[in-house]
Design a protein around this motif. Structure first.
Motif, PDB file in Angstrom:
ATOM      1  N   MET A 159       0.861  -1.209   0.000  1.00 37.59           N
ATOM      2  CA  MET A 159       0.000   0.000   0.000  1.00 37.59           C
ATOM      3  C   MET A 159       0.891   1.251   0.000  1.00 37.59           C
ATOM      4  O   MET A 159       1.870   1.305   0.762  1.00 37.59           O
ATOM      5  CB  MET A 159      -0.918   0.005   1.231  1.00 37.59           C
ATOM      6  CG  MET A 159      -2.058  -0.989   1.118  1.00 37.59           C
ATOM      7  SD  MET A 159      -2.990  -1.111   2.657  1.00 37.59           S
ATOM      8  CE  MET A 159      -3.913   0.421   2.629  1.00 37.59           C
ATOM      9  N   PRO A 160       0.570   2.214  -0.838  1.00 38.10           N
ATOM     10  CA  PRO A 160       1.443   3.391  -0.958  1.00 38.10           C
ATOM     11  C   PRO A 160       1.430   4.280   0.287  1.00 38.10           C
ATOM     12  O   PRO A 160       2.289   5.138   0.456  1.00 38.10           O
ATOM     13  CB  PRO A 160       0.847   4.147  -2.159  1.00 38.10           C
ATOM     14  CG  PRO A 160      -0.568   3.680  -2.251  1.00 38.10           C
ATOM     15  CD  PRO A 160      -0.598   2.280  -1.718  1.00 38.10           C
ATOM     16  N   GLN A 161       0.470   4.046   1.152  1.00 40.08           N
ATOM     17  CA  GLN A 161       0.328   4.908   2.340  1.00 40.08           C
ATOM     18  C   GLN A 161       1.523   4.837   3.295  1.00 40.08           C
ATOM     19  O   GLN A 161       1.785   5.761   4.036  1.00 40.08           O
ATOM     20  CB  GLN A 161      -0.925   4.501   3.139  1.00 40.08           C
ATOM     21  CG  GLN A 161      -2.230   5.045   2.600  1.00 40.08           C
ATOM     22  CD  GLN A 161      -2.795   4.161   1.485  1.00 40.08           C
ATOM     23  OE1 GLN A 161      -2.154   3.207   1.038  1.00 40.08           O
ATOM     24  NE2 GLN A 161      -3.975   4.510   1.001  1.00 40.08           N
ATOM     25  N   TRP A 162       2.246   3.685   3.318  1.00 39.36           N
ATOM     26  CA  TRP A 162       3.270   3.506   4.366  1.00 39.36           C
ATOM     27  C   TRP A 162       4.613   4.063   3.898  1.00 39.36           C
ATOM     28  O   TRP A 162       5.180   3.614   2.892  1.00 39.36           O
ATOM     29  CB  TRP A 162       3.425   2.030   4.765  1.00 39.36           C
ATOM     30  CG  TRP A 162       2.098   1.314   4.831  1.00 39.36           C
ATOM     31  CD1 TRP A 162       1.777   0.131   4.245  1.00 39.36           C
ATOM     32  CD2 TRP A 162       0.913   1.752   5.506  1.00 39.36           C
ATOM     33  NE1 TRP A 162       0.483  -0.197   4.506  1.00 39.36           N
ATOM     34  CE2 TRP A 162      -0.086   0.790   5.278  1.00 39.36           C
ATOM     35  CE3 TRP A 162       0.568   2.873   6.263  1.00 39.36           C
ATOM     36  CZ2 TRP A 162      -1.378   0.901   5.778  1.00 39.36           C
ATOM     37  CZ3 TRP A 162      -0.726   2.985   6.760  1.00 39.36           C
ATOM     38  CH2 TRP A 162      -1.670   2.007   6.532  1.00 39.36           C
ATOM     39  N   THR A 163       5.069   5.038   4.608  1.00 39.41           N
ATOM     40  CA  THR A 163       6.349   5.668   4.284  1.00 39.41           C
ATOM     41  C   THR A 163       7.168   5.770   5.563  1.00 39.41           C
ATOM     42  O   THR A 163       6.669   5.446   6.648  1.00 39.41           O
ATOM     43  CB  THR A 163       6.122   7.104   3.755  1.00 39.41           C
ATOM     44  OG1 THR A 163       5.488   7.849   4.804  1.00 39.41           O
ATOM     45  CG2 THR A 163       5.255   7.125   2.511  1.00 39.41           C
ATOM     46  N   GLU A 164       8.363   6.254   5.413  1.00 39.36           N
ATOM     47  CA  GLU A 164       9.195   6.434   6.608  1.00 39.36           C
ATOM     48  C   GLU A 164       8.533   7.416   7.585  1.00 39.36           C
ATOM     49  O   GLU A 164       8.541   7.209   8.797  1.00 39.36           O
ATOM     50  CB  GLU A 164      10.584   6.939   6.205  1.00 39.36           C
ATOM     51  CG  GLU A 164      11.570   6.815   7.328  1.00 39.36           C
ATOM     52  CD  GLU A 164      12.913   7.422   6.999  1.00 39.36           C
ATOM     53  OE1 GLU A 164      13.141   7.801   5.838  1.00 39.36           O
ATOM     54  OE2 GLU A 164      13.733   7.515   7.917  1.00 39.36           O
ATOM     55  N   GLU A 165       7.928   8.473   7.015  1.00 42.90           N
ATOM     56  CA  GLU A 165       7.291   9.478   7.869  1.00 42.90           C
ATOM     57  C   GLU A 165       5.974   8.976   8.439  1.00 42.90           C
ATOM     58  O   GLU A 165       5.574   9.340   9.539  1.00 42.90           O
ATOM     59  CB  GLU A 165       7.001  10.772   7.072  1.00 42.90           C
ATOM     60  CG  GLU A 165       8.228  11.510   6.572  1.00 42.90           C
ATOM     61  CD  GLU A 165       8.943  10.782   5.432  1.00 42.90           C
ATOM     62  OE1 GLU A 165       8.234  10.186   4.572  1.00 42.90           O
ATOM     63  OE2 GLU A 165      10.187  10.769   5.419  1.00 42.90           O
ATOM     64  N   ARG A 166       5.287   8.150   7.643  1.00 39.27           N
ATOM     65  CA  ARG A 166       3.968   7.641   8.094  1.00 39.27           C
ATOM     66  C   ARG A 166       3.969   6.109   7.943  1.00 39.27           C
ATOM     67  O   ARG A 166       3.432   5.562   6.982  1.00 39.27           O
ATOM     68  CB  ARG A 166       2.856   8.287   7.248  1.00 39.27           C
ATOM     69  CG  ARG A 166       1.445   7.749   7.505  1.00 39.27           C
ATOM     70  CD  ARG A 166       1.014   7.887   8.971  1.00 39.27           C
ATOM     71  NE  ARG A 166      -0.380   7.463   9.135  1.00 39.27           N
ATOM     72  CZ  ARG A 166      -0.744   6.211   9.435  1.00 39.27           C
ATOM     73  NH1 ARG A 166       0.152   5.252   9.586  1.00 39.27           N
ATOM     74  NH2 ARG A 166      -2.049   5.930   9.575  1.00 39.27           N
ATOM     75  N   PRO A 167       4.604   5.436   8.900  1.00 39.63           N
ATOM     76  CA  PRO A 167       4.660   3.971   8.788  1.00 39.63           C
ATOM     77  C   PRO A 167       3.335   3.299   9.167  1.00 39.63           C
ATOM     78  O   PRO A 167       2.455   3.937   9.743  1.00 39.63           O
ATOM     79  CB  PRO A 167       5.757   3.594   9.787  1.00 39.63           C
ATOM     80  CG  PRO A 167       5.905   4.756  10.691  1.00 39.63           C
ATOM     81  CD  PRO A 167       5.322   5.963  10.045  1.00 39.63           C
ATOM     82  N   LEU A 168       3.241   2.025   8.835  1.00 43.28           N
ATOM     83  CA  LEU A 168       2.104   1.203   9.270  1.00 43.28           C
ATOM     84  C   LEU A 168       2.201   1.084  10.791  1.00 43.28           C
ATOM     85  O   LEU A 168       3.239   0.682  11.322  1.00 43.28           O
ATOM     86  CB  LEU A 168       2.219  -0.184   8.617  1.00 43.28           C
ATOM     87  CG  LEU A 168       1.209  -1.242   9.049  1.00 43.28           C
ATOM     88  CD1 LEU A 168      -0.173  -0.939   8.462  1.00 43.28           C
ATOM     89  CD2 LEU A 168       1.657  -2.636   8.610  1.00 43.28           C
ATOM     90  N   ARG A 169       1.101   1.410  11.478  1.00 43.03           N
ATOM     91  CA  ARG A 169       1.134   1.363  12.950  1.00 43.03           C
ATOM     92  C   ARG A 169       0.432   0.106  13.433  1.00 43.03           C
ATOM     93  O   ARG A 169      -0.740  -0.116  13.125  1.00 43.03           O
ATOM     94  CB  ARG A 169       0.447   2.604  13.529  1.00 43.03           C
ATOM     95  CG  ARG A 169       1.126   3.931  13.126  1.00 43.03           C
ATOM     96  CD  ARG A 169       0.197   5.101  13.405  1.00 43.03           C
ATOM     97  NE  ARG A 169      -1.114   4.875  12.802  1.00 43.03           N
ATOM     98  CZ  ARG A 169      -2.245   5.449  13.201  1.00 43.03           C
ATOM     99  NH1 ARG A 169      -2.238   6.289  14.212  1.00 43.03           N
ATOM    100  NH2 ARG A 169      -3.385   5.197  12.603  1.00 43.03           N
TER     101      ARG A 169
END
Ligand SMILES: Nc1ncnc2c1ncn2[C@@H]1O[C@H](COP(=O)(O)OP(=O)(O)OP(=O)(O)O)[C@@H](O)[C@H]1O
Ligand SMILES: O=P(O)(O)OC[C@H]1O[C@H](OP(=O)(O)OP(=O)(O)O)[C@H](O)[C@@H]1O
Ligand SMILES: [Mg+2]
Length: 416
Positions: free
Chosen positions: A201-211
């Motif tokens: 999923m493109p949502q997970w980034t270093e700034e906004r990881p999967l929680r």
């Protein structure tokens, strides 16, 4: 003070564990920004079981230097006389552990439920200590217990691969559940069905990881790392984790599932590839105790034999039927044509002596077989098909084999 999490050098526990559910106050933050998608896998149930068992056994066989191991390193088998068996003091596993031992004719004499030490008259050199499951594992590692009954999930989580822990029996037939990743079945997760899809999923980034909210702060990060998921953080809480996604605290949870009701009631779903391990109650021992403590090996042998005899019998019925025939061999030939009538080693066939007109004759033979409970009706049908009548079915209490395979495995594991 940061606590280092073994097996995962890229993850650091950024604040001490708290009972708060806030991901910001208690999270495992990945220090590596790299992200690599995980390979797609389709795993059968048997495959999952084997993989999970391998995972737990490998957890237990790969020595990991950790906080826990620090304790073990300094352990020596102290000169106490009694073998100590740890049993869950409360919760789901407590009553079932006592019931299992009772079924093995090992009666734990606990004077009252608040007394944490008890005796088993059948094992005079053994004392029982009631402890919380996680403390049983910790105390096996510290040398304060020698044997214990706990879930494989707890062995994996708190044993952290310490090679002093040995799983003597991995399937005690209660406490079944699995540790699994679950995500909401709504919103951005509506069409996500697998770990691979979740990871991509493109949502997970270093700034906004999967929680991820989990109580399994060792196995959780290890699972994500093993699956190549880098943009992930963890928060922890003492319970009711299924609330975390709806509360906005987490995107996913990693928790135990048995009936699946809690997930369903909280609009969460499991995904393919998301099972971390399959768990049930296990008999666990300290390697050091088995090799160094006088009487420990003999005690574990006796407990293992009793457990195996009970658990093996638990799945079987004894079936007795009468069959008309000319001699035992002829009856045996007929019985052997049926696939479900071979018993443990083969059917026992004996003559039935009838008195007719003052004379003793043999017209019938009694056949005795053990059949798996699941195959009972099928077996009765097959018996009837070859002329069986008067079928009696009774439960089997114990099946003692010559030697249990788990005992030979244990000896070879101990290098004996
Ligand atoms: N549905 C389930 N949920 C949780 N644990 C389960 C479930 N089914 C079986 N188990 C087993 O029971 C154990 C949990 O027992 P219990 O509920 O007593 O512990 P707990 O409440 O998690 O422990 P603690 O209160 O010390 O945190 C698990 O480790 C697992 O092996
Ligand atoms: O699949 P199910 O049969 O619904 O069981 C799973 C639930 O049971 C356990 O929670 P528990 O009852 O121990 O409560 P807790 O989360 O407050 O610890 C586990 O943590 C799950 O939440
Ligand atoms: Mg609980």
């Amino acid at each position: 003070m940061p606590i280092s999490i073994p097996l995962n050098a890229t993850l650091q526990y950024s604040s001490p564990s708290s009972s708060s559910s806030s991901s910001s106050s208690s999270s495992l933050v990945p220090s590596s920004p790299l992200f690599s998608p995980i390979p797609s896998t389709t795993v059968s149930l048997t495959g999952i079981r084997q993989r999970c068992l391998r995972m737990v056994t490998s957890c237990v066989s790969n020595a990991q230097k950790s906080v826990l191991n620090g304790a073990t390193d300094s352990v020596s088998v102290v000169g106490r006389e009694q073998i100590r068996l740890g049993l869950p003091s409360k919760g789901r596993m407590a009553a079932d552990s006592l019931d299992l031992l009772k079924d093995c004719q090992l009666f734990v004499k606990q004077v009252n439920p608040r007394q944490y030490v008890a005796q088993i008259p059948q094992l005079p050199n053994t004392e029982v200590w009631f402890q919380r499951p996680k403390d049983i594992v910790r105390k096996l590692l510290s040398g304060d217990l020698d044997l214990g009954i706990v879930g494989l999930d707890i062995v994996g989580e708190f044993g952290q691969g310490n090679e002093d822990l040995i799983i003597v029996h991995e399937a005690l037939n209660f406490g079944d559940c699995h540790l699994s990743l679950a995500i909401p079945n709504y919103g951005i997760f509506e069409n996500i069905k697998s770990l691979k899809e979740l990871a991509q999923m493109p949502q997970w980034t270093e700034e906004r990881p999967l929680r991820v909210a989990t109580g399994f702060t060792y196995l959780g990060p290890k699972f994500m790392k093993d699956n190549g998921i880098k943009h992930v953080t963890f928060s922890t809480a003492d319970g009711a984790l299924e609330a975390a996604p709806a509360m906005g605290i987490a995107d996913a949870i990693l928790d135990l599932v048995s009936s699946g009701t809690t997930l369903k009631e909280n609009n969460l779903k499991e995904i393919e590839g998301g099972v971390v391990l399959e768990s049930q109650a296990a008999l666990v021992a300290s390697r050091r105790a088995l090799t160094e403590r006088k009487g420990a090996l003999e005690t574990v042998h006796e407990i293992l034999e009793r457990l195996e005899a009970h658990l093996k019998a638990n799945g079987q019925f004894t079936v007795v039927a009468n069959m008309r025939g000319t001699d035992a061999e002829e009856v045996a030939e007929r019985v052997k044509t049926q696939p479900s009538l071979s018993g443990l080693q083969g059917p026992t066939i004996s003559p039935v002596y009838c008195k007719r007109d003052g004379k003793v004759t043999i017209e019938y033979y009694a056949i005795v077989i053990c059949v798996p409970k699941k195959a009972l009706y099928e077996s009765v049908q097959q018996l009837r098909a070859v002329g069986g009548s008067g079928v009696l079915v009774s439960p089997v209490t114990y099946i003692f084999d010559e030697e249990t395979p788990r005992w030979s495995q244990l000896l070879s594991n101990l290098g004996l």
